[in-house]
Every structure is written in C-alpha cells, then in structure tokens.
Scaffold this active site. Sequence first.
Site, PDB file in Angstrom:
ATOM      1  N   LYS A 107      25.943  26.367  40.230  1.00  0.00           N
ATOM      2  CA  LYS A 107      27.076  26.824  39.441  1.00  0.00           C
ATOM      3  C   LYS A 107      28.221  25.881  39.714  1.00  0.00           C
ATOM      4  O   LYS A 107      28.286  25.253  40.777  1.00  0.00           O
ATOM      5  CB  LYS A 107      27.481  28.247  39.834  1.00  0.00           C
TER       6      LYS A 107
HETATM    7  P1  NAD Z   1      33.234  33.679  27.495  1.00  0.00           P
HETATM    8  O1  NAD Z   1      34.300  32.856  28.131  1.00  0.00           O
HETATM    9  O2  NAD Z   1      32.641  33.250  26.206  1.00  0.00           O
HETATM   10  O3  NAD Z   1      33.804  35.164  27.285  1.00  0.00           O
HETATM   11  C1  NAD Z   1      34.344  35.913  28.329  1.00  0.00           C
HETATM   12  C2  NAD Z   1      34.909  37.181  27.728  1.00  0.00           C
HETATM   13  O4  NAD Z   1      35.393  38.019  28.774  1.00  0.00           O
HETATM   14  C3  NAD Z   1      36.099  36.905  26.786  1.00  0.00           C
HETATM   15  O5  NAD Z   1      35.990  37.752  25.655  1.00  0.00           O
HETATM   16  C4  NAD Z   1      37.285  37.318  27.637  1.00  0.00           C
HETATM   17  O6  NAD Z   1      38.378  37.720  26.874  1.00  0.00           O
HETATM   18  C5  NAD Z   1      36.671  38.485  28.391  1.00  0.00           C
HETATM   19  N1  NAD Z   1      37.463  38.911  29.515  1.00  0.00           N
HETATM   20  C6  NAD Z   1      38.064  38.147  30.454  1.00  0.00           C
HETATM   21  N2  NAD Z   1      38.769  38.942  31.278  1.00  0.00           N
HETATM   22  C7  NAD Z   1      38.614  40.216  30.839  1.00  0.00           C
HETATM   23  C8  NAD Z   1      39.082  41.464  31.277  1.00  0.00           C
HETATM   24  N3  NAD Z   1      39.884  41.579  32.324  1.00  0.00           N
HETATM   25  N4  NAD Z   1      38.696  42.570  30.591  1.00  0.00           N
HETATM   26  C9  NAD Z   1      37.891  42.500  29.510  1.00  0.00           C
HETATM   27  N5  NAD Z   1      37.410  41.325  29.065  1.00  0.00           N
HETATM   28  C10 NAD Z   1      37.762  40.196  29.728  1.00  0.00           C
HETATM   29  O7  NAD Z   1      32.109  33.910  28.607  1.00  0.00           O
HETATM   30  P2  NAD Z   1      30.585  34.323  28.414  1.00  0.00           P
HETATM   31  O8  NAD Z   1      29.788  33.087  28.359  1.00  0.00           O
HETATM   32  O9  NAD Z   1      30.485  35.333  27.327  1.00  0.00           O
HETATM   33  O10 NAD Z   1      30.288  35.008  29.828  1.00  0.00           O
HETATM   34  C11 NAD Z   1      30.508  36.385  30.067  1.00  0.00           C
HETATM   35  C12 NAD Z   1      29.697  36.817  31.284  1.00  0.00           C
HETATM   36  O11 NAD Z   1      28.314  36.564  31.031  1.00  0.00           O
HETATM   37  C13 NAD Z   1      30.014  36.067  32.586  1.00  0.00           C
HETATM   38  O12 NAD Z   1      29.813  36.938  33.673  1.00  0.00           O
HETATM   39  C14 NAD Z   1      28.968  34.982  32.609  1.00  0.00           C
HETATM   40  O13 NAD Z   1      28.740  34.499  33.924  1.00  0.00           O
HETATM   41  C15 NAD Z   1      27.788  35.744  32.059  1.00  0.00           C
HETATM   42  N6  NAD Z   1      26.705  34.906  31.522  1.00  0.00           N
HETATM   43  C16 NAD Z   1      26.927  34.028  30.494  1.00  0.00           C
HETATM   44  C17 NAD Z   1      25.860  33.299  29.985  1.00  0.00           C
HETATM   45  C18 NAD Z   1      26.005  32.375  28.805  1.00  0.00           C
HETATM   46  O14 NAD Z   1      24.987  31.911  28.300  1.00  0.00           O
HETATM   47  N7  NAD Z   1      27.211  32.099  28.315  1.00  0.00           N
HETATM   48  C19 NAD Z   1      24.582  33.436  30.527  1.00  0.00           C
HETATM   49  C20 NAD Z   1      24.383  34.346  31.569  1.00  0.00           C
HETATM   50  C21 NAD Z   1      25.453  35.080  32.042  1.00  0.00           C
END
Ligand code: NAD
Length: 418
Positions: A107
């Site tokens: 990461k």
């Molecule tokens: P992203 O940056 O696209 O979106 C993050 C979202 O979380 C945004 O809508 C943001 O506004 C919201 N957010 C931030 N703080 C917040 C709060 N206090 N309350 C409510 N919402 C809040 O990120 P993502 O890629 O969608 O990742 C989201 C989660 O999924 C993370 O934990 C990430 O590690 C996990 N994840 C992502 C992927 C991927 O392929 N992108 C894969 C596995 C896991």
Amino acid sequence: MDIYSGPVFDMARTQFHRIADYLEVPADERDRLLYPKRAIAVACPIHADDGTLKVFQGFRVQHHLTLGPTKGGTRFAPSVDIGEVAALAVWMSWKCALAGLPYGGAKGGVTVDPYALSLRELEALSRRYMQEMIPFVGPHTDVMAPDMGTNEQVMAWFMDTYSMYQGQTVTEIVTGKPVATGGTLGRREATGRGVAYLVERAMDRLGAPMTGATAIIQGFGNVGSITAASLAARGVKVIGVSDHTACYFDAKGLDVPALLRHAAATGKLAGFSNELAADPATLLARKCDILIPAALERVIDAGMAARIDCRVLAEAANGPTTPDADEVLAQRPDIFVIPDILCNAGGVIVSYFEWVQDLQQFFWDEAEVNDRLYRVLQRAFVQVLDRAGRDKVAHRTAAMAIGVAKVRDAKKARGLFP
Ligand code: NAD
C-alpha cells in the site's frame, strides 16, 4: 512500540494475533508473518499554484514477496501515515492470498487533502510521488493501483512517469489505468460489482430476496457509487447514502441514477437535495437489510456494532470494523458479515487480470473479465463459509485464516528471504 504503532496498525496487529492463536502459529513465527518486508518514506516537493514550494510526505509499504510481486493501492488523504499504510498492506496480503492471487500486499499514500489541490497540483504531486518510488517498484517487484483520493487519471500519470524513466511504455507498472492506456475493461467497476455480487450470495444464503431489500451506503466514491448502481440494478432500494460532504435518507428509496449523475457532474453529493438531508452520525445505525461502509476505517466500533440494525454487513471499505466491534458482532449471529478482505476483493482480482493482460498484450472483453471475477469471488465465498461452518468461527476469522495460512505455508517452504 514500533514505527507502525497507531490505531490502524494496532488493529491489524490485534486481528493477526487472534488468527495466529486460532491457527496455533508459534510465537517465533509471528513477527515474520506480520511485519512488512520494506517501508519507504519519501519527500514529494511540488510547485504550488500560488508560486510557493510545498513538500508532502509519501509512503509505500511492501508486506511480503513470498508469492510474487507486491500489489496495492495508493491513498491520497490527510490521515495517511506509515502505520495506516502498513495496516492496509497487511490486509492486502491476506486478501490476495484468500483470492488465490500470486501477490503479496502493498500500500502507498501521500499525506494530503486531495480535494484541496488543483488539477495541475494533483498531477505534479502524482508524478513526483511515482518518481520518488521508481527505485523501489517494478512490474515484477511492486505494482500500484488506485485507492481513496486517487483514480484512473492518477494511475495514467504514474504509468507515464515510470515509462518516461524507462524510455518505453510499461503499462504493467500500475493497474486501474484508463482503458485507453492499457487498462482493462471492468476495472473501475470491479470493486463495487464484486460487493453487490457477494451481497446477493449472502442474501441467497439467508433466503432473503434482493428485490425490495433496503441498503445504506457510507461513501459515494468509486466503490460506494458502483455498489449503489449494481445493487439498484438487482432491485435493491438504496435508502441512505453519504460522503464527506453530505448525507441523504429516504425510506421510499433514493433515485440512484440521479445521485450518480449529480456525483459525476460535481464530484460530491452536496447540493443534491435539501429535503432528503440526514444526520451522517446516525446513518449506519438506521434499520436496513444491507449495510455497506464504503469509505473509512474503524467506523463500526463496539458501540456502533451494538446499534447497527441490518441483516448483511458488507464491508466494502478496508478495516471498517474494529476488533472490539467483532466481539460484539460475535454475540449477534443475526448479522451476516462479509469481511472486508473478501467483500472488496473484486478490485484486486480485476487488477490482477489487468496486469496479466498487460504482460501478455492480449486483451479480454468485459464479459470475460466479469465472468472470471465472479468465479474467483464465488470460490473464495464458499471457502470462507465452509471454514466458518466447520470450525464455528466468524466469517472474518475464517477469511483471514485462509489467507494467513497460505502465506505461512509458502514462507515455510521457501526459507527466510521473502
Ligand atoms: P474514493 O476516494 O473514490 O471515495 C471515497 C469516498 O468516501 C468519497 O465519496 C468520500 O467523500 C467518502 N468519505 C470520505 N470521508 C467520509 C466520511 N467521513 N463520511 C462519509 N464518507 C466519507 O475511494 P474508494 O476507492 O471508493 O475507496 C473507498 C474504500 O474502499 C476505502 O476503504 C478503500 O481502501 C476501499 N477499497 C477500494 C478499492 C478500489 O478499487 N478503489 C478496492 C478495495 C477497497
């Protein structure tokens, strides 16, 4: 006390020791399994739009090289520190092993509020971060991907920066790139699609129909928004959503296509509606069939675990549930937990497909990507449920135990290096 100590790594450590106890891993093997192989910290200077020089801290943690290169996302967020990045790398290892992918976990991240940067500053920071990492990454060493605060465009800048240094295009250095630059069809949607697929499997096991079931989703970025779209396509009524700017609730069901259009146009949920605004602090505790944290770590602590009122808890985010909350959930067998390392594995599974396609320069159509994705998820889902049923343990224990045992067996067979 070590350089990783902090709330997020302490959580990964507690979870690991629970699994190691369950697997009866001897004490002298544990540090080797838990502690990262490498941790890199870099300074990333950029020229800001106001003419000043700004320096941001960047990190990359490579957990183990036992099964192949390391693989993992890059997070741009104010919370990023070495401990958070290390915890995410460790979880990524168990996730890849559970899914049967030939990777260790990694990461990376930069401590920055990406929403406060202009597009030009974001490009400068992305390119500088990759440039600083060039000595430590490679298509057979460590392959990056998006995470919170980064996206396809950032991956294109990473790939371009690495390729300029090599003097040739090296698409396989990152995954989650735009399709036009060697990305795969279906990667952007993979994590959310995987979440919805597994929710359907879980509801199936509970004998509950998807049509008309209610869902609440925290986070409306890549994962949350695609999950919402995929669930809505299966007839689920999404009654609550939130992001860092707004929170909405409607017991009759929110208009998901309209939410998606609004978020695509503005980059956030704020401004969608005044009438439907709700309190984000209580969103997760509202009654629903399917509860999906898809944003931050540690949002379900022991107190919240006692309050949540759902049938399926689908952990789309990494690390949303604390070890204390797990103890509460153990007393609530009415809740079917899809643990994070299974629930959001769709992202890394399709990243793996992207890497394979880039290495072979042979590309698949989207139906093939999705079909293979669902097959890998189905296999992991069945393994986790079988193990949990056999040993009468929680789904998280079963999922992590399968991952940890795979890494441990490979380390034992290989020796001390990886
Ligand atoms: P992203 O940056 O696209 O979106 C993050 C979202 O979380 C945004 O809508 C943001 O506004 C919201 N957010 C931030 N703080 C917040 C709060 N206090 N309350 C409510 N919402 C809040 O990120 P993502 O890629 O969608 O990742 C989201 C989660 O999924 C993370 O934990 C990430 O590690 C996990 N994840 C992502 C992927 C991927 O392929 N992108 C894969 C596995 C896991």
